[in-house]
Design a protein around this motif. Sequence first.
Motif, PDB file in Angstrom:
ATOM      1  N   UNK A 109      29.335 -11.198 -33.457  1.00  0.00           N
ATOM      2  CA  UNK A 109      28.263 -10.596 -34.256  1.00  0.00           C
ATOM      3  C   UNK A 109      27.601  -9.520 -33.405  1.00  0.00           C
ATOM      4  N   UNK A 110      27.616  -8.274 -33.885  1.00  0.00           N
ATOM      5  CA  UNK A 110      26.888  -7.187 -33.235  1.00  0.00           C
ATOM      6  C   UNK A 110      25.668  -6.884 -34.086  1.00  0.00           C
ATOM      7  N   UNK A 111      24.508  -6.862 -33.470  1.00  0.00           N
ATOM      8  CA  UNK A 111      23.286  -6.563 -34.224  1.00  0.00           C
ATOM      9  C   UNK A 111      22.308  -5.823 -33.331  1.00  0.00           C
ATOM     10  N   UNK A 112      21.208  -5.404 -33.913  1.00  0.00           N
ATOM     11  CA  UNK A 112      20.173  -4.733 -33.138  1.00  0.00           C
ATOM     12  C   UNK A 112      19.592  -5.670 -32.080  1.00  0.00           C
ATOM     13  N   UNK A 113      19.686  -6.973 -32.315  1.00  0.00           N
ATOM     14  CA  UNK A 113      19.175  -7.959 -31.351  1.00  0.00           C
ATOM     15  C   UNK A 113      20.158  -8.210 -30.208  1.00  0.00           C
ATOM     16  N   UNK A 114      21.380  -7.711 -30.343  1.00  0.00           N
ATOM     17  CA  UNK A 114      22.369  -7.896 -29.281  1.00  0.00           C
ATOM     18  C   UNK A 114      23.712  -8.334 -29.827  1.00  0.00           C
ATOM     19  N   UNK A 115      24.588  -8.700 -28.911  1.00  0.00           N
ATOM     20  CA  UNK A 115      25.936  -9.140 -29.262  1.00  0.00           C
ATOM     21  C   UNK A 115      26.014 -10.648 -29.046  1.00  0.00           C
ATOM     22  N   UNK A 116      26.478 -11.359 -30.077  1.00  0.00           N
ATOM     23  CA  UNK A 116      26.563 -12.811 -30.009  1.00  0.00           C
ATOM     24  C   UNK A 116      27.933 -13.269 -30.468  1.00  0.00           C
ATOM     25  N   UNK A 117      28.397 -14.342 -29.899  1.00  0.00           N
ATOM     26  CA  UNK A 117      29.608 -14.951 -30.438  1.00  0.00           C
ATOM     27  C   UNK A 117      29.163 -15.935 -31.515  1.00  0.00           C
ATOM     28  N   UNK A 118      29.967 -16.055 -32.552  1.00  0.00           N
ATOM     29  CA  UNK A 118      29.731 -17.061 -33.577  1.00  0.00           C
ATOM     30  C   UNK A 118      30.898 -18.013 -33.504  1.00  0.00           C
ATOM     31  N   UNK A 119      30.643 -19.218 -33.015  1.00  0.00           N
ATOM     32  CA  UNK A 119      31.682 -20.232 -32.877  1.00  0.00           C
ATOM     33  C   UNK A 119      31.649 -21.108 -34.123  1.00  0.00           C
ATOM     34  N   UNK A 120      32.652 -20.927 -34.957  1.00  0.00           N
ATOM     35  CA  UNK A 120      32.741 -21.647 -36.220  1.00  0.00           C
ATOM     36  C   UNK A 120      33.107 -23.101 -35.950  1.00  0.00           C
ATOM     37  N   UNK A 121      32.297 -24.020 -36.459  1.00  0.00           N
ATOM     38  CA  UNK A 121      32.530 -25.449 -36.245  1.00  0.00           C
ATOM     39  C   UNK A 121      32.929 -26.179 -37.515  1.00  0.00           C
ATOM     40  N   UNK A 122      32.480 -25.670 -38.685  1.00  0.00           N
ATOM     41  CA  UNK A 122      32.714 -26.414 -39.915  1.00  0.00           C
ATOM     42  C   UNK A 122      32.676 -25.477 -41.117  1.00  0.00           C
ATOM     43  N   UNK A 171      28.115 -23.178 -37.577  1.00  0.00           N
ATOM     44  CA  UNK A 171      28.534 -23.062 -36.189  1.00  0.00           C
ATOM     45  C   UNK A 171      27.362 -22.701 -35.304  1.00  0.00           C
ATOM     46  N   UNK A 172      27.687 -22.023 -34.212  1.00  0.00           N
ATOM     47  CA  UNK A 172      26.647 -21.578 -33.280  1.00  0.00           C
ATOM     48  C   UNK A 172      26.791 -20.079 -33.062  1.00  0.00           C
ATOM     49  N   UNK A 173      25.654 -19.407 -33.088  1.00  0.00           N
ATOM     50  CA  UNK A 173      25.613 -17.993 -32.741  1.00  0.00           C
ATOM     51  C   UNK A 173      24.869 -17.927 -31.419  1.00  0.00           C
ATOM     52  N   UNK A 174      25.632 -17.735 -30.354  1.00  0.00           N
ATOM     53  CA  UNK A 174      25.029 -17.849 -29.036  1.00  0.00           C
ATOM     54  C   UNK A 174      24.640 -19.291 -28.819  1.00  0.00           C
ATOM     55  N   UNK A 175      23.375 -19.541 -28.551  1.00  0.00           N
ATOM     56  CA  UNK A 175      22.906 -20.910 -28.327  1.00  0.00           C
ATOM     57  C   UNK A 175      22.263 -21.508 -29.579  1.00  0.00           C
ATOM     58  N   UNK A 176      22.138 -20.724 -30.652  1.00  0.00           N
ATOM     59  CA  UNK A 176      21.448 -21.169 -31.850  1.00  0.00           C
ATOM     60  C   UNK A 176      22.422 -21.727 -32.882  1.00  0.00           C
ATOM     61  N   UNK A 177      22.006 -22.811 -33.553  1.00  0.00           N
ATOM     62  CA  UNK A 177      22.743 -23.311 -34.706  1.00  0.00           C
ATOM     63  C   UNK A 177      22.649 -22.243 -35.788  1.00  0.00           C
ATOM     64  N   UNK A 178      23.742 -22.024 -36.504  1.00  0.00           N
ATOM     65  CA  UNK A 178      23.741 -20.986 -37.537  1.00  0.00           C
ATOM     66  C   UNK A 178      24.560 -21.447 -38.730  1.00  0.00           C
TER      67      UNK A 178
END
Length: 78
Positions: free
Chosen positions: A3-16, A28-35
């Motif tokens: 995920x590229x956004x104005x807040x930065x670049x994050x990985x989105x790890x799909x879990x379900x 999943x998780x986007x960086x350290x946050x549940x998403x």
Amino acid sequence: MKIDSAAGEFSFDLEKLDLRNDGIVLTGKMGVWEAETTMTDADLRRILGMVLRKPGAWGYLIRLLFSVRRDVAREARQ
């Protein structure tokens, strides 16, 4: 996924992936946050239409299909 956004670049790890009345829910998780993101029927049709109208996407999908089949055949031999 990335995920590229104005807040930065994050990985989105799909879990379900869940199917609900309001659409397909990816969790999943986007960086350290549940998403969680919900894709409606209209979103899915729009994405499929965008992919299928891109000539390069057809080649990508065909290569992906053959690589998956090759991986399955390789695993079956082991």
